[in-house]
Design an enzyme around this catalytic site. Structure first.
Site, PDB file in Angstrom:
ATOM      1  N   GLN A 141       0.738  -1.006  -0.576  1.00  0.00           N
ATOM      2  CA  GLN A 141      -0.095   0.296   0.135  1.00  0.00           C
ATOM      3  C   GLN A 141       0.914   1.286  -0.198  1.00  0.00           C
ATOM      4  O   GLN A 141       1.852   1.215   0.396  1.00  0.00           O
ATOM      5  CB  GLN A 141      -0.995   0.462   1.536  1.00  0.00           C
ATOM      6  CG  GLN A 141      -2.112   0.729   0.878  1.00  0.00           C
ATOM      7  CD  GLN A 141      -2.951   0.869   2.141  1.00  0.00           C
ATOM      8  OE1 GLN A 141      -2.761   1.003   3.499  1.00  0.00           O
ATOM      9  NE2 GLN A 141      -3.888   1.027   2.531  1.00  0.00           N
ATOM     10  N   GLY A 168       2.263   1.017  11.443  1.00  0.00           N
ATOM     11  CA  GLY A 168       1.911   0.068  13.289  1.00  0.00           C
ATOM     12  C   GLY A 168       1.988  -1.136  12.441  1.00  0.00           C
ATOM     13  O   GLY A 168       2.139  -2.013  13.499  1.00  0.00           O
ATOM     14  N   GLY A 169       1.024  -1.048  12.053  1.00  0.00           N
ATOM     15  CA  GLY A 169       0.925  -1.887  11.442  1.00  0.00           C
ATOM     16  C   GLY A 169       0.150  -2.302   9.714  1.00  0.00           C
ATOM     17  O   GLY A 169       0.320  -1.501   9.135  1.00  0.00           O
ATOM     18  N   MET A 170      -0.225  -3.658   8.895  1.00  0.00           N
ATOM     19  CA  MET A 170      -0.511  -3.593   7.522  1.00  0.00           C
ATOM     20  C   MET A 170      -1.494  -4.752   7.718  1.00  0.00           C
ATOM     21  O   MET A 170      -0.927  -6.008   7.547  1.00  0.00           O
ATOM     22  CB  MET A 170       0.662  -3.812   6.751  1.00  0.00           C
ATOM     23  CG  MET A 170       0.130  -3.388   5.350  1.00  0.00           C
ATOM     24  SD  MET A 170      -0.584  -1.740   4.484  1.00  0.00           S
ATOM     25  CE  MET A 170      -2.170  -2.522   3.258  1.00  0.00           C
ATOM     26  N   GLU A 171      -2.533  -4.300   6.656  1.00  0.00           N
ATOM     27  CA  GLU A 171      -3.544  -5.401   7.233  1.00  0.00           C
ATOM     28  C   GLU A 171      -3.642  -6.408   6.263  1.00  0.00           C
ATOM     29  O   GLU A 171      -5.273  -6.974   5.403  1.00  0.00           O
ATOM     30  CB  GLU A 171      -5.220  -4.817   6.956  1.00  0.00           C
ATOM     31  CG  GLU A 171      -5.389  -4.406   5.764  1.00  0.00           C
ATOM     32  CD  GLU A 171      -5.112  -2.332   5.622  1.00  0.00           C
ATOM     33  OE1 GLU A 171      -4.298  -1.891   6.015  1.00  0.00           O
ATOM     34  OE2 GLU A 171      -5.427  -1.545   4.855  1.00  0.00           O
ATOM     35  N   ASP A 217       0.354   8.402  -0.986  1.00  0.00           N
ATOM     36  CA  ASP A 217       0.844   8.447   0.490  1.00  0.00           C
ATOM     37  C   ASP A 217       0.842   9.854   0.909  1.00  0.00           C
ATOM     38  O   ASP A 217       0.508   9.966   2.476  1.00  0.00           O
ATOM     39  CB  ASP A 217       2.315   8.757   0.679  1.00  0.00           C
ATOM     40  CG  ASP A 217       2.801   7.384   0.846  1.00  0.00           C
ATOM     41  OD1 ASP A 217       1.704   6.213   0.391  1.00  0.00           O
ATOM     42  OD2 ASP A 217       3.686   7.238   0.839  1.00  0.00           O
ATOM     43  N   GLU A 240     -10.222   4.050   5.879  1.00  0.00           N
ATOM     44  CA  GLU A 240      -9.340   3.997   7.105  1.00  0.00           C
ATOM     45  C   GLU A 240     -10.626   4.563   8.406  1.00  0.00           C
ATOM     46  O   GLU A 240     -10.031   4.064   9.478  1.00  0.00           O
ATOM     47  CB  GLU A 240      -8.131   4.284   7.410  1.00  0.00           C
ATOM     48  CG  GLU A 240      -6.964   4.415   6.601  1.00  0.00           C
ATOM     49  CD  GLU A 240      -6.442   2.355   6.508  1.00  0.00           C
ATOM     50  OE1 GLU A 240      -7.133   3.033   8.386  1.00  0.00           O
ATOM     51  OE2 GLU A 240      -5.996   2.385   6.095  1.00  0.00           O
TER      52      GLU A 240
HETATM   53 ZN   LIG Z   1      -6.072   1.143   8.690  1.00  0.00          ZN
END
Ligand SMILES: [Zn+2]
Length: 622
Positions: free
Chosen positions: A162, A289-292, A396, A339
């Site tokens: 992403q 933090g995280g990527m889904e 971005d 988001e």
């Molecule tokens: Zn998210």
């Protein structure tokens, strides 16, 4: 993605676009065929010819840091003599259609989009195959040395797709509207294991060849690969964790509520559609933090705090299994649909598990992030709208607190207006109706009007929330008694220079973060020193607390307890963009840019391209 606000000092680099991106009327598709919207961040023309399935066969060479192999696509051809894919920094060796060599052409290069890869096809072409390799410039990949991992014995590789980086490791139609199923064969060094956003192995095998299958259709940005000396530990029969050996037990303990989170999420908005929900904890340079990534969330090790205090990140990535992965934003201008809904859903999961107080603390932290972002974007109010216009810019640029926290505030305000019962029934039906598909802002508004507002005779200023800058006057007021107490304690300290530690004994990390973030501009160095001596913030083991403390230390010229060395060490280890940019931005605000550049000289090599590109811009580096 879980990234929170990244404040850009220097934003908009307007990029010249090639004719491919100019708006062209969408062509009427065949009856029943899907019609794709024109969008500014992909060269693909899926209405003419579209990929439907990928069979990826690659070799991963850590010595040369190159991935090479063949991407074979099933395609649907709508009578076109060409199919266009996205490609960036790839070496294309050869292309076939229906097994025969065919012509291909790489078009002009755009800094953000890369190049269109145009492949000649015939009316009856069912399959194309592209043999290619990645290059040293490939932006999705981060190759880590053994030294950059937790165990320090083997190298590591992970991808970040992403928003538009998948095209830098696979030639593909890299638009969120184009969904494909995939299978993959990945060859890696014997001592390492490969995992993907797919059905995954739970143990290493002897030959280093791994097969993957993703049977639910997903957009290109969710194709993901990680390779390292990792192991698996189950939490329940459908949840578990991957990590390096030295981290595995800690990670399993930290995320032990994962099954409960999935149950809470299903109770809210319907069945979990991806069968397995695992998390892999990556080395600290992971930029978010995280990527889904479906079936396998990628996560930063900075959330392993030892007390489950930062696991809202897992709730966030899990929520993306509905908002984002199941119902996907049609273009990056609609990113708030991914988001904003996910933050709303995340906070609802946290409320179901841990109660309203914790949920409201999270919501209020987001509210403050949003205020900071509005301040940072005050010269470019158009970027504070939920629906963005990112044509000619890198997507971005839209990945900031507006999509996340203004999106949340809109949904929370809507919930308070229509009532929770109506809201939940509406969201459940919205996810069901759009499952495994994309939606855009306009279709969402239509659906909202028809299925929630008109039906219940409710008027709501949806258009203002979505198409106007800033925050509408009817925004929900979020309150937290816990945070009010924190503010009182801080005020008392600032007045008296005394702090009653018994009042702070049971504070959660979120309360500490709130305390530190709310220091006034005129807090003195002596007061900072006193607080550090009492609470030892400089050496906190909670990354969130240290991050906000370091920010305040930089802003306020505090140099006690060796904090400068700790900040440099932190920036040389952690590559999480939100943390890194917060600290570099503090250096810039404090006019200590030379110090920042000195740290960045050694730190940059540890950052993934998405973090490095942002910091390059902030510090004015080329
Ligand atoms: Zn998210």
């Amino acid at each position: 993605m879980y990234m929170k606000n990244t404040i850009f000092l220097i934003l908009t680099s307007i990029l010249a676009l090639t004719s491919c991106q100019e708006n062209k009327q969408t062509q009427p598709a065949e009856e029943n065929a899907k019609t794709y919207l024109q969008e500014p961040h992909s060269y693909a023309q899926p209405n003419d010819a579209v990929i439907t399935h990928l069979d990826l066969d690659i070799n991963v060479d850590f010595k040369s840091q190159v991935i090479s192999g063949t991407a074979t696509y099933d395609i649907e051809n709508n009578g076109s003599n060409k199919i266009i894919l996205d490609s960036k920094y790839l070496e294309i060796e050869s292309v076939t259609q229906n097994g025969e060599t065919t012509d291909f052409k790489l078009g002009g290069f755009d800094e953000s989009l890369g190049q269109p890869l145009t492949v000649a096809i015939k009316e009856d072409t069912k399959q194309i195959a592209i043999t290619y390799s990645t290059t040293a410039k490939t932006e999705a990949l981060q190759w880590l040395t053994a030294q950059q991992t937790a165990d320090k014995t083997n190298p590591f590789l992970f991808t970040q797709g992403q928003a538009i980086l998948t095209r830098t490791w696979i030639p593909i139609q890299d638009s969120p509207q184009v969904r494909i199923t995939y299978e993959a064969t990945v060859k890696v060094p014997q001592e390492l294991m490969a995992v993907m956003s797919a059905e995954n192995p739970k143990e290493k095998n002897e030959n280093g060849v791994y097969h993957f299958k993703m049977e639910q259709p997903i957009p290109a940005y969710l194709i993901a690969l990680a390779i390292g000396d990792i192991e698996y530990k189950a939490i329940s029969n459908r949840t578990g964790v991957y990590a390096e050996k030295s981290m595995l037990d800690k990670v399993q303990e930290e995320f032990s509520d994962m099954e409960k989170m999935v149950v809470a999420a299903e109770n809210l908005y319907g069945d979990y559609d991806w069968e397995q929900f695992d998390v892999i904890v990556l080395p600290p340079s992971f930029p978010f933090g995280g990527m889904e990534n479906p079936r396998l969330t990628f996560a930063t090790p900075t959330v392993i705090a030892g007390d489950k205090s930062l696991t809202s990140l897992v709730a966030h990535e899990l929520a993306h299994s509905w908002s984002g992965n199941l119902v996907t934003n049609a273009t990056w201008n609609d990113f708030w649909l991914n988001e904003g809904f996910t933050v709303y859903f995340e906070i609802r999961i946290m409320e179901a598990l841990y109660g309203k107080d914790r949920a409201n603390m999270l919501a209020l932290i987001g509210r403050q992030d949003l205020e900071d972002e509005l301040e940072a974007l005050k010269e470019s109010p158009n970027d504070t709208k939920l629906k963005l216009d990112l044509k000619g810019r890198n997507p971005d640029d839209g990945m900031n607190s507006i999509a996340y926290d203004k999106g949340y505030l809109f949904l929370r305000t809507l919930e308070e207006k229509v009532g929770r019962e109506n809201m939940d029934a509406f969201l459940k039906s919205y996810f069901k109706k759009n499952a495994f598909s994309t939606t855009n802002t306009e279709d969402f508004i239509t659906y909202l009007n028809e299925n929630l507002l008109d039906k219940n005779n409710i008027t709501f200023n949806t258009e203002e929330w979505i198409y106007q800058p800033g925050i509408p006057a009817n925004a929900a007021v979020i309150e937290s008694d816990a945070f009010s107490n924190v503010e009182k304690t801080l005020e008392e300290f600032l007045k008296t220079n005394r702090i009653d530690v018994t009042k702070t004994e049971n504070w959660t990390p979120q309360e500490w973060v709130h305390f530190v973030r709310n220091f006034p501009k005129d807090i003195s160095v002596e007061q900072m020193q006193q607080l550090d001596n009492t609470f030892d913030f400089t050496h906190s083991t909670n990354s969130y607390i240290t991050m906000v403390w370091y920010e305040q230390s930089i802003l306020n010229g505090y140099h006690g307890n060796n904090v400068d060395a700790k900040i440099a060490e932190f920036l040389n280890t952690v590559g999480r963009r939100w943390y890194v940019t917060t600290l570099f931005s503090a250096f810039a605000k404090a006019e200590r840019i030379e110090e920042a550049k000195e740290i960045y000289k050694t730190a940059r090599g540890n950052y993934h391209s998405v973090t490095a590109n942002t910091v390059d811009e902030m510090l004015g580096m080329d």
